[in-house]
Structure formats: C-alpha cells, structure tokens
Design an enzyme around this catalytic site. Structure first.
Site, PDB file in Angstrom:
ATOM      1  N   SER A 128       0.901  -1.108   0.235  1.00 52.65           N
ATOM      2  CA  SER A 128      -0.051   0.104   0.173  1.00 52.65           C
ATOM      3  C   SER A 128       1.028   1.209  -0.207  1.00 52.65           C
ATOM      4  O   SER A 128       1.988   1.135   0.280  1.00 52.65           O
ATOM      5  CB  SER A 128      -1.081  -0.064   1.295  1.00 52.65           C
ATOM      6  OG  SER A 128      -1.462   1.152   1.618  1.00 52.65           O
ATOM      7  N   TYR A 152      -3.016  -0.358  10.543  1.00 55.85           N
ATOM      8  CA  TYR A 152      -2.878  -0.705   9.063  1.00 55.85           C
ATOM      9  C   TYR A 152      -1.517  -0.333   8.360  1.00 55.85           C
ATOM     10  O   TYR A 152      -0.782  -1.192   7.670  1.00 55.85           O
ATOM     11  CB  TYR A 152      -3.990   0.151   8.286  1.00 55.85           C
ATOM     12  CG  TYR A 152      -4.093  -0.298   6.820  1.00 55.85           C
ATOM     13  CD1 TYR A 152      -4.456  -1.489   6.239  1.00 55.85           C
ATOM     14  CD2 TYR A 152      -3.401   0.501   5.803  1.00 55.85           C
ATOM     15  CE1 TYR A 152      -4.632  -1.988   5.081  1.00 55.85           C
ATOM     16  CE2 TYR A 152      -3.410   0.050   4.589  1.00 55.85           C
ATOM     17  CZ  TYR A 152      -4.448  -0.863   4.128  1.00 55.85           C
ATOM     18  OH  TYR A 152      -4.424  -1.088   2.560  1.00 55.85           O
TER      19      TYR A 152
HETATM   20  P1  NDP Z   1     -11.859  -5.505  -0.106  1.00 54.53           P
HETATM   21  O1  NDP Z   1     -12.261  -5.500   1.166  1.00 54.53           O
HETATM   22  O2  NDP Z   1     -12.660  -4.810  -1.352  1.00 54.53           O
HETATM   23  O3  NDP Z   1     -11.409  -7.177  -0.570  1.00 54.53           O
HETATM   24  C1  NDP Z   1     -10.745  -7.712   0.180  1.00 54.53           C
HETATM   25  C2  NDP Z   1     -10.577  -9.264   0.075  1.00 54.53           C
HETATM   26  O4  NDP Z   1      -9.948 -10.098   0.982  1.00 54.53           O
HETATM   27  C3  NDP Z   1     -12.095  -9.978  -0.033  1.00 54.53           C
HETATM   28  O5  NDP Z   1     -11.954 -10.967  -1.120  1.00 54.53           O
HETATM   29  C4  NDP Z   1     -12.188 -10.812   1.305  1.00 54.53           C
HETATM   30  O6  NDP Z   1     -13.078 -11.979   1.128  1.00 54.53           O
HETATM   31  C5  NDP Z   1     -10.783 -11.008   1.453  1.00 54.53           C
HETATM   32  N1  NDP Z   1     -10.518 -11.218   3.002  1.00 54.53           N
HETATM   33  C6  NDP Z   1     -10.526 -10.380   3.691  1.00 54.53           C
HETATM   34  N2  NDP Z   1     -10.061 -10.775   4.946  1.00 54.53           N
HETATM   35  C7  NDP Z   1      -9.906 -12.396   4.548  1.00 54.53           C
HETATM   36  C8  NDP Z   1      -9.770 -13.409   5.560  1.00 54.53           C
HETATM   37  N3  NDP Z   1      -9.449 -13.248   7.100  1.00 54.53           N
HETATM   38  N4  NDP Z   1      -9.463 -14.672   5.085  1.00 54.53           N
HETATM   39  C9  NDP Z   1      -9.775 -14.620   3.648  1.00 54.53           C
HETATM   40  N5  NDP Z   1      -9.942 -13.632   2.730  1.00 54.53           N
HETATM   41  C10 NDP Z   1     -10.188 -12.600   3.314  1.00 54.53           C
HETATM   42  O7  NDP Z   1     -10.538  -4.798  -0.381  1.00 54.53           O
HETATM   43  P2  NDP Z   1      -9.475  -4.107  -1.455  1.00 54.53           P
HETATM   44  O8  NDP Z   1      -9.813  -5.075  -2.548  1.00 54.53           O
HETATM   45  O9  NDP Z   1      -9.576  -2.731  -1.163  1.00 54.53           O
HETATM   46  O10 NDP Z   1      -8.084  -4.601  -0.770  1.00 54.53           O
HETATM   47  C11 NDP Z   1      -7.323  -5.727  -1.372  1.00 54.53           C
HETATM   48  C12 NDP Z   1      -5.763  -5.454  -1.086  1.00 54.53           C
HETATM   49  O11 NDP Z   1      -5.223  -4.395  -1.547  1.00 54.53           O
HETATM   50  C13 NDP Z   1      -5.675  -5.485   0.653  1.00 54.53           C
HETATM   51  O12 NDP Z   1      -4.548  -5.930   0.926  1.00 54.53           O
HETATM   52  C14 NDP Z   1      -5.427  -3.847   0.577  1.00 54.53           C
HETATM   53  O13 NDP Z   1      -4.866  -3.447   1.861  1.00 54.53           O
HETATM   54  C15 NDP Z   1      -4.575  -3.485  -0.514  1.00 54.53           C
HETATM   55  N6  NDP Z   1      -4.776  -2.068  -0.959  1.00 54.53           N
HETATM   56  C16 NDP Z   1      -6.049  -1.561  -1.081  1.00 54.53           C
HETATM   57  C17 NDP Z   1      -6.132  -0.315  -1.646  1.00 54.53           C
HETATM   58  C18 NDP Z   1      -7.480   0.351  -2.221  1.00 54.53           C
HETATM   59  O14 NDP Z   1      -7.368   1.595  -2.376  1.00 54.53           O
HETATM   60  N7  NDP Z   1      -8.623  -0.206  -2.077  1.00 54.53           N
HETATM   61  C19 NDP Z   1      -5.040   0.598  -1.590  1.00 54.53           C
HETATM   62  C20 NDP Z   1      -3.933  -0.205  -1.172  1.00 54.53           C
HETATM   63  C21 NDP Z   1      -3.694  -1.149  -0.870  1.00 54.53           C
HETATM   64  P3  NDP Z   1     -14.090 -12.459   2.130  1.00 54.53           P
HETATM   65  O15 NDP Z   1     -14.472 -11.073   3.134  1.00 54.53           O
HETATM   66  O16 NDP Z   1     -15.230 -12.536   1.159  1.00 54.53           O
HETATM   67  O17 NDP Z   1     -13.456 -13.248   2.783  1.00 54.53           O
END
Ligand code: NDP
Length: 256
Positions: free
Chosen positions: A147, A160
């Site tokens: 990130s 975070y």
């Molecule tokens: P979302 O919340 O949209 O998606 C998160 C995903 O992770 C979902 O598929 C969720 O699936 C899965 N997930 C979360 N916790 C668990 C768990 N304990 N076990 C299994 N699966 C899990 O997040 P984003 O798409 O925004 O973020 C994706 C990545 O990108 C993250 O690492 C985030 O920190 C990083 N990021 C995002 C940014 C942004 O602007 N959006 C910027 C910089 C980094 P489910 O809940 O269905 O299990």
C-alpha cells in the site's frame, strides 16, 4: 519477443482475497492473459459464483477455494488439498486484506490483532505452504500487495500502516531466502482505488478532494491499471527482479 517475455499463458495463479475488489480485478487480469486462476475468499458460494463469471468472461480455466487466511491450520489444509488437485501454483498473489480506522489512543487490541493477522501473519501462513512446494519444483513468483502505507503513515490508520510496512520488509526477507530456489518475491503497492474496503473514504467529498489534490495524476486509480505491473512480475520478464516494491499510485508517494 515481447509476447514470449510477458507470456503467462497456462500458468497456475492463486490470488487470495479475490472474491471482490482489487484481488478480483487482479485475478481477472491474469485470466485475460490466459493464466489458470484460483479465486479465493471466505464465502465459498460467492467465490464459486465469481469463478464462473470470470471463466465465462475470459475463457480461462478458473477454480475456487475458500479458507480464512488468519487460520494457519485451515490455510495449510486447504492449500495442500489445492496442490493435490491442481498442482503447485506458479504464481501466488497475497492480496487478502483488512482496514480498520480509529485515532491511535482509541484503537482496540482486538482491532490491532485482526489487522496484524489478516494483513501480515496471513502472508507468512499462506506463502510458506506454497513456497515450500515451489522450492521443490525450482520456480515460482510471489507478489505481495502492499500500500501507499507501506511507506507513508496517515492519521487513524497507524496499525494498518504498521502491517503494510511489514509487508514491504517481509517481501525483502522472502526474496533473500527464496532466490536460491528461483522464486522471485515482489510487492505491488497500490495508491487509492475505490473498493468496499474504503467506501467511507470515496463517499466523503472532502476525502475525494484530498486524493485528487494529493495524487499527481489528480484522480483515483482504475482497477485495470494494476494488471500490467502484476503481469510483468508474474512473467519471465522479471526473472532477475526480486525484493522490489512497485508503487502503482499515480505518483502519490513520490511527492510531498
Ligand atoms: P476488499 O475489502 O474489497 O476485499 C478484500 C478481500 O480480502 C475480499 O476478497 C475478502 O474476502 C478477502 N479477505 C479479507 N479477510 C480475509 C480473511 N480473513 N480470509 C480470507 N479472505 C479474506 O479490499 P480491497 O480490494 O480494497 O483490498 C485488497 C488489498 O489491496 C488489501 O491487501 C488492501 O490492503 C490493499 N490495498 C487496497 C487499496 C485500495 O485503495 N482499495 C490501496 C492499497 C492497498 P471475504 O471477505 O469474502 O472473505
């Protein structure tokens, strides 16, 4: 030449947290390039539905797997089954992540624990099962999702930021240990993208304005703008690149 260098056709890729958001876009991007993709999340029915949609859209082979990345034992069992059924992934994208916001003095220990478990410990649990198998084969690509907060802090998200700083250094440490097995480990650090995780931010006009002002590109990122960097890091084009953190952030981390 370019086509061969960046070719990832038929390579097997596991993208954690690909039921929605950035992980889903990354998995779609790999499928569009002809990779065989395994989608993942905690809700198996949702992951299976997404897998069908991506397969239909791209014509690629797409599978679904479900486990909680914070549960080391469950992850190991699910990944061993996955390897038995589909073979050792060529590509692992550690994308699953969580965000919680509060002023530092009000942050609860349970929110701290959830962030560390989901954003950092899970990379250790998931990667180790896969990189042991990749090591036996003698090749592999691991891409961790960091990130802007891998480098810069911001109010209300100190925990975070700590986890994402950890992801950047874990990437370097893994690169140091795994290069001898011909496994390249790199990190992609996205800027601001509108997903479910940051709904509170993009629904806030003041925050929107801040992002547009703070980002040299003057806008949020589009999901497909992450795919080119990912394909590069998954392909032979990056065979001597390891331990790097590439910011896909419209220039945000390059300026004050
Ligand atoms: P979302 O919340 O949209 O998606 C998160 C995903 O992770 C979902 O598929 C969720 O699936 C899965 N997930 C979360 N916790 C668990 C768990 N304990 N076990 C299994 N699966 C899990 O997040 P984003 O798409 O925004 O973020 C994706 C990545 O990108 C993250 O690492 C985030 O920190 C990083 N990021 C995002 C940014 C942004 O602007 N959006 C910027 C910089 C980094 P489910 O809940 O269905 O299990």
């Amino acid at each position: 030449m370019t086509q061969t260098l960046f070719n990832i056709r038929d390579r097997l890729a596991l993208v954690t947290g690909s039921s929605r958001g950035l992980g889903n876009a990354l998995a779609r991007g790999l499928a569009q390039q002809g990779a065989r993709v395994i989608l993942h999340g905690r809700d198996l029915a949702l992951v299976q539905a997404e897998a069908r949609a991506v397969a239909q859209e791209t014509g690629a082979e797409v599978e679904a797997v479900s486990f909680d990345v914070t549960d080391a034992k469950a992850a190991q069992q699910a990944l061993e089954t996955l390897i038995n059924q589909h073979g050792v992934p060529d590509i692992l994208v550690n994308n699953a992540g969580l965000q919680r916001r509060a002023p530092f003095n009000e942050f609860t220990p349970s929110d701290w624990d959830a962030l560390v478990a989901t954003n950092l410990s899970s990379l250790f649990y998931v990667s180790q099962v896969i990189t042991r198998a990749m090591g036996e084969r003698g090749s592999g690509k691991v891409i961790n999702i960091g990130s802007v907060q891998s480098k810069l802090a911001r109010e209300t998200i100190a925990p975070y930021s700590a986890t994402k700083g950890g992801v950047a250094l874990l990437t370097q440490g893994m690169a140091a240990d795994l290069a001898r097995f011909n496994i390249q480990v790199n990190c992609i650090s996205p800027g601001y993208f509108k997903t479910e995780m940051n709904t509170a931010l993009w629904q806030d006009p003041a925050f929107n304005q801040w992002v547009e002002k703070r980002t040299p590109a003057q806008r949020w990122g589009h999901f497909d703008e992450l795919v080119g960097t990912l394909v590069y890091l998954c392909s032979d084009a990056s065979s001597f690149v390891s331990g790097q953190n590439i910011f896909v952030d419209g220039g945000m981390t390059s300026v004050v």
